[in-house]
Motif scaffolding. Structure first.
Motif, PDB file in Angstrom:
ATOM      1  N   LYS A 189     -32.098 -31.840 -21.957  1.00  0.00           N
ATOM      2  CA  LYS A 189     -33.182 -31.351 -22.965  1.00  0.00           C
ATOM      3  C   LYS A 189     -33.066 -29.899 -23.466  1.00  0.00           C
ATOM      4  O   LYS A 189     -33.086 -29.642 -24.703  1.00  0.00           O
ATOM      5  CB  LYS A 189     -34.507 -31.874 -22.442  1.00  0.00           C
ATOM      6  CG  LYS A 189     -35.628 -31.420 -23.325  1.00  0.00           C
ATOM      7  CD  LYS A 189     -36.772 -32.174 -22.701  1.00  0.00           C
ATOM      8  CE  LYS A 189     -37.992 -31.978 -23.590  1.00  0.00           C
ATOM      9  NZ  LYS A 189     -39.243 -32.125 -22.936  1.00  0.00           N
ATOM     10  N   VAL A 190     -32.852 -29.111 -22.400  1.00  0.00           N
ATOM     11  CA  VAL A 190     -32.881 -27.756 -22.699  1.00  0.00           C
ATOM     12  C   VAL A 190     -31.698 -27.324 -23.454  1.00  0.00           C
ATOM     13  O   VAL A 190     -31.777 -26.694 -24.501  1.00  0.00           O
ATOM     14  CB  VAL A 190     -32.789 -26.926 -21.527  1.00  0.00           C
ATOM     15  CG1 VAL A 190     -32.498 -25.307 -21.755  1.00  0.00           C
ATOM     16  CG2 VAL A 190     -34.137 -27.026 -20.677  1.00  0.00           C
ATOM     17  N   GLU A 206     -38.726 -26.314 -17.315  1.00  0.00           N
ATOM     18  CA  GLU A 206     -38.123 -26.413 -18.742  1.00  0.00           C
ATOM     19  C   GLU A 206     -37.936 -25.106 -19.349  1.00  0.00           C
ATOM     20  O   GLU A 206     -36.907 -24.519 -19.752  1.00  0.00           O
ATOM     21  CB  GLU A 206     -38.574 -27.285 -19.677  1.00  0.00           C
ATOM     22  CG  GLU A 206     -37.876 -27.489 -20.993  1.00  0.00           C
ATOM     23  CD  GLU A 206     -38.547 -28.489 -22.120  1.00  0.00           C
ATOM     24  OE1 GLU A 206     -38.127 -28.445 -23.152  1.00  0.00           O
ATOM     25  OE2 GLU A 206     -39.186 -29.464 -21.532  1.00  0.00           O
ATOM     26  N   LYS A 207     -39.047 -24.243 -19.135  1.00  0.00           N
ATOM     27  CA  LYS A 207     -39.183 -23.029 -19.877  1.00  0.00           C
ATOM     28  C   LYS A 207     -38.283 -22.165 -18.838  1.00  0.00           C
ATOM     29  O   LYS A 207     -37.511 -21.396 -19.553  1.00  0.00           O
ATOM     30  CB  LYS A 207     -40.506 -22.457 -19.658  1.00  0.00           C
ATOM     31  CG  LYS A 207     -40.675 -21.197 -20.558  1.00  0.00           C
ATOM     32  CD  LYS A 207     -42.065 -20.573 -20.295  1.00  0.00           C
ATOM     33  CE  LYS A 207     -42.187 -19.150 -21.183  1.00  0.00           C
ATOM     34  NZ  LYS A 207     -40.936 -18.379 -20.871  1.00  0.00           N
ATOM     35  N   LEU A 233     -30.018 -29.169 -25.626  1.00  0.00           N
ATOM     36  CA  LEU A 233     -30.202 -29.601 -26.977  1.00  0.00           C
ATOM     37  C   LEU A 233     -31.139 -28.990 -27.667  1.00  0.00           C
ATOM     38  O   LEU A 233     -30.958 -28.843 -28.785  1.00  0.00           O
ATOM     39  CB  LEU A 233     -30.305 -31.177 -26.856  1.00  0.00           C
ATOM     40  CG  LEU A 233     -29.195 -32.164 -26.199  1.00  0.00           C
ATOM     41  CD1 LEU A 233     -29.632 -33.654 -26.263  1.00  0.00           C
ATOM     42  CD2 LEU A 233     -28.200 -32.238 -27.245  1.00  0.00           C
ATOM     43  N   SER A 234     -31.937 -28.418 -26.949  1.00  0.00           N
ATOM     44  CA  SER A 234     -33.125 -27.643 -27.963  1.00  0.00           C
ATOM     45  C   SER A 234     -32.679 -26.314 -28.388  1.00  0.00           C
ATOM     46  O   SER A 234     -33.084 -25.855 -29.173  1.00  0.00           O
ATOM     47  CB  SER A 234     -34.429 -27.314 -26.968  1.00  0.00           C
ATOM     48  OG  SER A 234     -33.967 -26.295 -26.003  1.00  0.00           O
ATOM     49  N   VAL A 235     -31.575 -25.830 -27.917  1.00  0.00           N
ATOM     50  CA  VAL A 235     -31.084 -24.399 -28.019  1.00  0.00           C
ATOM     51  C   VAL A 235     -30.173 -24.399 -29.590  1.00  0.00           C
ATOM     52  O   VAL A 235     -30.383 -23.707 -30.270  1.00  0.00           O
ATOM     53  CB  VAL A 235     -30.118 -23.931 -27.046  1.00  0.00           C
ATOM     54  CG1 VAL A 235     -29.662 -22.432 -27.470  1.00  0.00           C
ATOM     55  CG2 VAL A 235     -31.151 -23.669 -25.788  1.00  0.00           C
ATOM     56  N   GLY A 236     -29.570 -25.600 -29.648  1.00  0.00           N
ATOM     57  CA  GLY A 236     -28.895 -25.575 -31.031  1.00  0.00           C
ATOM     58  C   GLY A 236     -27.457 -25.087 -31.055  1.00  0.00           C
ATOM     59  O   GLY A 236     -26.913 -24.992 -32.022  1.00  0.00           O
ATOM     60  N   SER A 288     -30.998 -18.559 -22.170  1.00  0.00           N
ATOM     61  CA  SER A 288     -31.150 -17.580 -23.337  1.00  0.00           C
ATOM     62  C   SER A 288     -30.559 -15.909 -22.960  1.00  0.00           C
ATOM     63  O   SER A 288     -30.201 -15.387 -23.908  1.00  0.00           O
ATOM     64  CB  SER A 288     -32.579 -17.299 -23.993  1.00  0.00           C
ATOM     65  OG  SER A 288     -33.167 -16.537 -23.005  1.00  0.00           O
ATOM     66  N   PHE A 324     -34.606 -22.565 -19.793  1.00  0.00           N
ATOM     67  CA  PHE A 324     -34.459 -22.298 -21.390  1.00  0.00           C
ATOM     68  C   PHE A 324     -34.528 -20.782 -21.073  1.00  0.00           C
ATOM     69  O   PHE A 324     -33.332 -20.027 -21.882  1.00  0.00           O
ATOM     70  CB  PHE A 324     -35.652 -22.541 -22.194  1.00  0.00           C
ATOM     71  CG  PHE A 324     -35.688 -22.086 -23.597  1.00  0.00           C
ATOM     72  CD1 PHE A 324     -34.753 -23.062 -24.558  1.00  0.00           C
ATOM     73  CD2 PHE A 324     -36.135 -20.970 -24.129  1.00  0.00           C
ATOM     74  CE1 PHE A 324     -34.550 -22.474 -25.932  1.00  0.00           C
ATOM     75  CE2 PHE A 324     -36.000 -20.385 -25.263  1.00  0.00           C
ATOM     76  CZ  PHE A 324     -35.152 -21.305 -26.114  1.00  0.00           C
TER      77      PHE A 324
END
Length: 186
Positions: A155-156, A96-97, A158-161, A104, A100
């Protein structure tokens, strides 16, 4: 695999000034992308220096770097980041990291492709996996199913926004089934 190269070539953004192939291996995809897209900068990265040396390129604006995907030093954003055939080499609790971190540094698009768990696939995919493990000393063992992969990608994202368009699917090859996800940054 030609099918995977063709898939990437037909689904990548058309206006690309900078591109990172974060785990390029020893295939010629970066050269084909450079030739077809003509970006200003192409970075071809791989953890294996030997793999990088096998990519034969005399093109000035392809930069070859030798970094572990878990510790990429890049702070610059690339229009497109490609991450292929490497996820199964990363422990499940760190996948996941990695996704992400790659998202980024993606300005327009992130393309992720990996092989589905060969033990859930065909006899042929299990044979190919055995060949890679026993003859080529491949260490990848953290395979996902397509459902796990899509869940991870979702999941990734959705976590960023930010606003993203996530597409995913499968590509069947002679070596097995590959799953893909493309994150288009809106």
């Amino acid at each position: 695999s030609k099918k995977i190269e063709d898939f990437i070539l037909s689904n990548i953004c058309t206006e690309v000034d900078s591109l990172l192939d974060s785990s390029c291996g020893d295939d010629s995809l970066v050269i084909k992308l450079h030739t077809s897209l003509k970006p200003i900068l192409v970075v071809a990265n791989d953890i294996s220096y030997r793999s990088l040396m096998r990519v034969n390129s005399n093109i000035d604006n392809i930069l070859f770097t030798n970094h572990n995907i878990e510790k990429l030093p890049f702070t610059k954003k690339f229009d497109v980041v490609i991450f292929k055939n490497t996820l199964h080499h990363i422990k499940n609790n760190r996948q996941e990291k990695i996704i992400f971190d790659l998202l980024s540094i993606s300005r327009k698009q992130l393309i992720v492709i990996d092989i589905e768990n060969p033990f859930k696939g065909s006899f042929r995919s299990r044979i190919w996996n055995s060949y890679y493990r026993w003859f080529l000393n491949d260490q990848g063992r953290d395979f996902l199913t397509h459902e796990q992969f899509f869940s991870l990608m979702n999941k990734v994202v959705l976590s960023v926004g930010k606003k993203f368009k996530l597409r995913s699917g499968k590509i069947n090859t002679s070596k097995g089934t590959y799953f893909w996800a493309i994150v288009d940054i809106v």
